[in-house]
Structure formats: structure tokens, C-alpha cells
Design an enzyme around this catalytic site. Structure first.
Site, PDB file in Angstrom:
ATOM      1  N   ALA A 209       0.849  -1.194   0.000  1.00  0.00           N
ATOM      2  CA  ALA A 209       0.000   0.000   0.000  1.00  0.00           C
ATOM      3  C   ALA A 209       0.880   1.238   0.000  1.00  0.00           C
ATOM      4  O   ALA A 209       2.110   1.153  -0.067  1.00  0.00           O
ATOM      5  CB  ALA A 209      -0.927  -0.029   1.217  1.00  0.00           C
ATOM      6  N   SER A 210       0.243   2.390   0.105  1.00  0.00           N
ATOM      7  CA  SER A 210       1.000   3.637   0.033  1.00  0.00           C
ATOM      8  C   SER A 210       1.852   3.868   1.272  1.00  0.00           C
ATOM      9  O   SER A 210       2.910   4.490   1.196  1.00  0.00           O
ATOM     10  CB  SER A 210       0.042   4.815  -0.155  1.00  0.00           C
ATOM     11  OG  SER A 210      -0.909   4.840   0.894  1.00  0.00           O
ATOM     12  N   GLN A 213       3.317  -2.296   3.766  1.00  0.00           N
ATOM     13  CA  GLN A 213       3.166  -3.503   2.973  1.00  0.00           C
ATOM     14  C   GLN A 213       2.604  -4.592   3.879  1.00  0.00           C
ATOM     15  O   GLN A 213       2.793  -4.580   5.094  1.00  0.00           O
ATOM     16  CB  GLN A 213       4.487  -3.929   2.344  1.00  0.00           C
ATOM     17  CG  GLN A 213       5.623  -4.149   3.317  1.00  0.00           C
ATOM     18  CD  GLN A 213       6.952  -4.267   2.586  1.00  0.00           C
ATOM     19  OE1 GLN A 213       7.141  -3.686   1.516  1.00  0.00           O
ATOM     20  NE2 GLN A 213       7.874  -5.024   3.166  1.00  0.00           N
ATOM     21  N   LYS A 228       0.266  -5.879   8.696  1.00  0.00           N
ATOM     22  CA  LYS A 228       0.528  -4.634   7.977  1.00  0.00           C
ATOM     23  C   LYS A 228       1.724  -3.940   8.617  1.00  0.00           C
ATOM     24  O   LYS A 228       1.660  -3.541   9.783  1.00  0.00           O
ATOM     25  CB  LYS A 228      -0.721  -3.746   8.025  1.00  0.00           C
ATOM     26  CG  LYS A 228      -0.624  -2.462   7.227  1.00  0.00           C
ATOM     27  CD  LYS A 228      -1.956  -1.718   7.313  1.00  0.00           C
ATOM     28  CE  LYS A 228      -1.918  -0.386   6.559  1.00  0.00           C
ATOM     29  NZ  LYS A 228      -3.201   0.329   6.668  1.00  0.00           N
ATOM     30  N   ASP A 360     -11.214   6.595   2.802  1.00  0.00           N
ATOM     31  CA  ASP A 360     -10.337   6.073   1.761  1.00  0.00           C
ATOM     32  C   ASP A 360     -10.846   4.720   1.244  1.00  0.00           C
ATOM     33  O   ASP A 360     -10.126   3.715   1.275  1.00  0.00           O
ATOM     34  CB  ASP A 360      -8.913   5.915   2.323  1.00  0.00           C
ATOM     35  CG  ASP A 360      -7.876   5.684   1.234  1.00  0.00           C
ATOM     36  OD1 ASP A 360      -8.161   6.024   0.065  1.00  0.00           O
ATOM     37  OD2 ASP A 360      -6.791   5.171   1.551  1.00  0.00           O
TER      38      ASP A 360
END
Length: 582
Positions: A209-210, A213, A228, A360
């Protein structure tokens, strides 16, 4: 001897005579001129020696400081140097795109017909170059830059298709960090490596992800989990990246005075910083699960707190396909209509009732899988970025959405004003921005997929009314910025699935129900009066549905009757009548 001495004295007196006759300032000037080359040479030598000393001593001092520093200090020193590189890279991307567009429109395509195939082909190539450049810069910079690129993906009705296709790669792309960085982060947060904390841990990330990971792991009791892991330098570089973006926005505003988005970044800075706290994200996910528990088709992965820190989040492993993957959804035997309807209802519940809004919900954060009833079940991921909408703003938004769908112009003005947007023209612009489509006050029909003319209208509005749009954004409550993002992302996903659901109607029903729940839940209402609140909610919902369905039925019958007359040759539909009825 005496004669030689006399001759020397005579020569000295002879040469000193002109000096005695010369004025004092002339003597000083002559002496200065005779000494100036010598002094200048000494100054130059001193300058180069100083410069050489600094060029040697500074790297040596920095290297010595780096050598004796602990790993965290070394990382911060690297971040300072890399931050300068990210700034230069971002600036070069902006300059390249600006120059490319200027050259293409003012030189390469000058005087060419804008509807010609050559013009369209060349502009498409220019869009593609710009999109490729943006993605490359975002991936190399990482972090916030990827998140900004992900946000642009939802504007598929305003941006050229080349941008949308290319930027979609950012939804699951980020920098893949080395194994040593993962170990270092776990040692800093848990004093253990991942292999010590879990029964098994796959160092190869299953997704990126931004900001982090995701790795697959297994607890000691055999439970599969998703771990995460935040990029180890992200918290340290956050402030620097924010300052870089602020400087770039200041430069853009200097070049284009009407393009002033720095205030948006300033207002969202605190909210974005919260996203770096994974403990806060874990609390958000638990609150979301509690508030949506009446939706049995919603799954929020369970958090395992013993293996969670501010930079590591361990949660239940959930499989599923991305919600914008229509083919895979159908391969699972699931209905696109059911999937879209549930997605819209989930986020409408948050916007119009709970007020705790996932800001989001891009496709990578919503997974689809078959539920126990063989219908679509939605898994909500990534709860780091949330916004809270006050009860006053939720009530106004509920009534505004209902007023828009019913084309109640007076109510549209009233509730736009309640949300801070005042003015005879601004309110209508605000309503169109909220729905992300043109609003025709003559009919209740709202197609989910914009026609070519409607798309052109929205792009023209974004281009020609930019200053008015900026004024509307500044006027409304700040939490509405992320609410807009939520609404627009859901709209984009619904279109990707083929728009099988009337999003405006479903959200309007949720708005009516949400307003009724807010009224019934207000403190001070006696329990025996709650039944009256329920009756009032039911009555308002019934009135809304009757009004919408009756209007749509009348339009449908009128359209059928006029087309029958046209087929029989008894009437001819002109363009205005046809557009009104369709």
C-alpha cells in the site's frame, strides 16, 4: 670607504626626492597598487584553501557522525538527504508535464482542428506521457505521493482516460522494502523479530500500500493473519514530505494564482498524520465494526492487539477480490447489482447516520467474497483515514440530498446555507459537486452514467468555474472534503461495475432513514415518544418514495405515449422534448 658611503647616500637621496615632493595620498595609492596583486593572490589562496578544507572536513565530520550514530539516527540522516532528492524529483515532474503540455498545445498542435484524429491522437500521447511521469515519480517517492495518486483515480469523469488507466497501478503499488528493514522495525517496536513473534512469517509481501506492505503470517495457535508493516522511515519523513508538498503548492499558486490548494493540505495534515498510527487504525476498525454490525454482509477483520503497535497492525486474514473486478465477482457467482447496492448502503449509513466515515474506500480497500447466504459479502480494509461529521452537518446533508433528488429548490438553498455555502449561484454549484453530475431541475431522473454532453459539461465546469469551486470548498465544513472523496470513490466503483444500482435513489433513502434515526436518538426524547419518532421517520420515507416513484412513473408513461404517437405519425418529438423525457 667614505667615498662609497657618500655615493650610496647620494643615490638614496636622489631616489627619495620624488617621493618627498609627491602628495601623501599619491604615496598611499602607489603603495597599495604595488601590494594589491600580492594581497589578492593571498586572498584567493586563502579562499581556495578554506573551500578545500570545508569540502574535505564536512564529509569527514558527517561520516564520523554517521559512523557513531545508532541505526535510528542514521536513518534520519539519510531521510534528510533523500528528502532533497524527492523535492527535486517532484519539481522536475511538474516542470516536465507543464512544458510538455505547453509545447504540445502551442507548438505541435497550433492551428490544428481539435476534432481531427491527428489532434486527438497527439493529445492522447501527451496525456499518456504525463500520466506515466506522475506514476513513476509517485512510486519512486512513495508514501504520501502514492496516496495522492490513488485519490486522483476516483475522478474518472474529469480526468482523461489515459490518467485513470495509468494511475490505477498505484492502488496496489509501493516500494518493496528489504527484509532487514522489517526485522529492524519489529526489534524497535517489540524487541523481537517477526520469526520470534509469529509461528510463521512470509517476508515476501502479498500486497503493498501507500504507507505499508502486508505480509501473511500465522499465530502460534494456527490462526492465519495479515500483518501490515509500515515503512520504517515513513514517520520520520512525514513532516518533510508535507513541507515539500506545501512548497510545491506555493510555487504552483505563484504560477497559477487561482490554483490555491495549500489550505487543503494544511487542513488535512492532522488527519493524514493519524493514518500513521496503526493503533488508532485498530481502534477505528473496531468502532466501524460495532456501528455496522446490523449489516450482516459487512466484515471488518478482527485486530490482534498483542501483535499490534503504532507501526505494525495484525488482523484476521480475509480473502476476496477487489470490488472493481467485475469479472471475478461474476465468476464467484455473485450479483454485481447486489454488490453495488451493499457498497452504497454501507457508506451512506456512515455519511448520513453514524458520522464516522471511512475516507479512503478505494477498490483495494474493499474486497468481495461469497457470504454464508451465497450472496455478496464485503470486507472493509484500511481504517487509518476516517473523518467525523457533526450531527448538525449530518442533518443538513440528509435533508440536502433528499431535496436534490426531489428537485426542491428552496430546500436545496436552505440546507446548502446550513452547510456554509451561501449565495444564489454557489448553492447549485455545491449540489452538482456533491452529486458529481449536472442537475436538471425539470426532471427527477438521474442517470448513474453520464452522457457525453453531461461529461463535457462537468469538465467545462471544472475548467471555467474553478474559482467558484474553490470558494465553495473553502465555505463548507472541513470534514466535507473527505466526505466528497468517499462519495466520489463510491460513484466511481458503481460506474466500474456498470452502474447496476440507482446510487442517488439508494443514498436518498438512506438519508431519509438517517435523519429519522438522528431525530429519534436525540437526548431528551422520552421513551414513550420514540414510537412517534419512528412513525415520523416511516412517514417521511414513504412520502419520499411515493414522490420519486410517482414522478418517474408519470415521465415513463408520458414518454411511452408520445413515442406511440410518433410511431403512428400523429406527433413529432423535437430535441428539447426528447432530452426532457430521457
Amino acid at each position: 670607504m667614505t667615498g662609497g658611503t657618500s655615493r650610496v647616500l647620494w643615490l638614496c637621496g636622489h631616489h627619495l626626492a620624488p617621493l618627498r615632493r609627491a602628495p601623501h595620498h599619491v604615496l598611499v595609492a602607489r603603495t597599495a597598487r604595488s601590494l594589491s596583486p600580492v594581497r589578492a593572490g593571498k586572498h584567493r589562496a586563502l579562499f581556495w584553501k578554506t573551500l578545500l578544507g570545508l569540502s574535505v572536513s564536512f564529509p569527514l565530520a558527517a561520516g564520523a557522525k554517521y559512523a557513531v550514530s545508532d541505526p535510528r539516527q542514521r536513518r534520519r540522516m539519510r531521510i534528510v538527504i533523500e528528502g532533497f532528492g524527492r523535492f527535486c524529483r517532484s519539481l522536475s515532474v511538474g516542470i516536465f508535464i507543464s512544458v510538455d503540455y505547453w509545447w504540445t498545445t502551442n507548438v505541435a498542435l497550433r492551428g490544428m482542428d481539435q476534432s481531427s484524429p491527428s489532434y486527438l491522437s497527439e493529445m492522447s500521447a501527451c496525456h499518456q506521457r504525463a500520466a506515466n511521469c506522475m506514476v513513476e515519480g509517485a512510486v519512486r517517492n512513495g508514501g504520501l505521493y502514492i496516496k495522492l495518486g490513488q485519490g486522483l483515480c476516483s475522478f474518472n469523469h474529469l480526468l482523461p482516460p489515459e490518467y485513470i488507466r495509468t494511475l490505477q497501478a498505484l492502488e496496489d503499488r509501493a516500494l518493496n522494502r528489504r527484509y532487514k528493514e522489517v526485522d529492524a522495525l519489529f526489534l524497535e517496536d517489540f524487541n523481537k523479530t517477526p520469526e520470534q513473534l509469529f509461528k510463521s512469517f512470509d517476508y515476501e509481501p502479498m500486497a503493498a500500500a501507500s504507507l505499508a506492505q502486508v505480509h501473511k503470517a500465522e499465530l502460534y495457535d494456527g490462526t492465519p493473519v495479515a500483518v501490515k508493516v509500515q515503512y520504517i522511515d515513513l514517520r520520520d519523513r512525514f513532516d518533510g514530505d508535507i513541507r515539500t508538498l506545501e512548497i510545491l503548492l506555493d510555487i504552483i499558486k505563484f504560477m497559477h494564482p487561482s490554483f490555491g490548494f495549500r489550505w487543503v493540505l494544511k487542513d488535512l495534515k492532522g488527519t493524514l498524520a493519524q493514518e500513521l498510527d496503526f493503533e488508532n487504525e485498530a481502534r477505528n476498525s473496531e468502532r466501524c465494526a460495532e456501528e455496522l454490525k446490523h449489516f450482516h454482509f459487512v466484515v471488518v477483520p478482527k485486530v490482534f492487539w498483542e501483535q499490534t503497535s503504532k507501526r505494525v497492525l495484525t488482523a484476521e486474514f480475509c480473502c476476496g477480490c477487489k470490488i472493481n473486478n467485475a469479472e471475478e465477482i461474476k465468476q464467484q457467482g455473485l450479483s454485481l447489482k447486489d454488490t453495488a447496492d451493499k457498497l452504497i448502503r454501507i457508506f451512506a449509513e456512515q455519511i448520513f447516520y453514524t458520522g464516522f466515515i471511512h475516507a479512503d474506500p478505494h477498490p483495494g480497500n474493499v474486497l468481495v467474497r461469497p457470504g454464508p447466504d451465497k450472496m455478496a459479502e464485503l470486507v472493509l480494509l484500511d481504517h487509518g483515514l476516517y473523518e467525523f461529521l457533526s450531527q448538525h452537518d449530518r442533518e443538513a446533508l440528509c435533508k440536502l440530498w433528499r431535496a436534490i433528488v426531489l428537485r426542491d429548490e428552496a430546500a436545496m438553498k436552505t440546507y446548502s446555507d446550513a452547510l456554509g455555502v451561501k449565495g444564489s449561484e454557489e448553492y447549485f454549484l455545491f449540489c452538482e459537486m456533491l452529486l458529481q453530475r449536472p442537475i436538471n431541475m425539470r426532471t427527477l431522473a438521474l442517470s448513474n452514467i453520464l452522457s457525453r454532453e453531461e461529461t463535457a459539461y462537468m469538465k467545462e465546469m471544472a475548467l471555467n468555474r474553478f474559482e467558484s469551486i474553490m470558494q465553495v470548498l473553502k465555505s463548507m465544513p472541513r470534514p466535507m472534503l473527505l466526505v466528497f472523496r468517499n462519495i466520489n470513490t463510491v460513484r466511481s466503483i458503481n460506474i466500474t461495475l456498470g452502474a447496476p444500482v440507482d446510487r442517488y435513489y439508494v443514498m436518498a433513502k438512506s438519508a431519509v432513514r438517517g435523519w429519522g434515526k438522528i431525530q429519534a436518538g436525540k437526548t431528551g426524547i422520552l421513551p414513550r415518544l420514540r414510537i412517534l419518532g419512528w412513525c415520523r421517520t416511516t412517514w417521511e420515507s414513504l412520502k419520499f418514495q411515493v414522490a420519486v416513484r410517482s414522478e418517474m412513473a408519470i415521465v415513463s408513461l408520458t414518454r411511452t405515449f408520445l413515442r406511440l404517437l410518433e410511431v403512428l405519425g400523429l406527433a413529432t418529438l423535437d430535441a428539447d422534448v426528447y432530452n426532457y423525457l430521457t
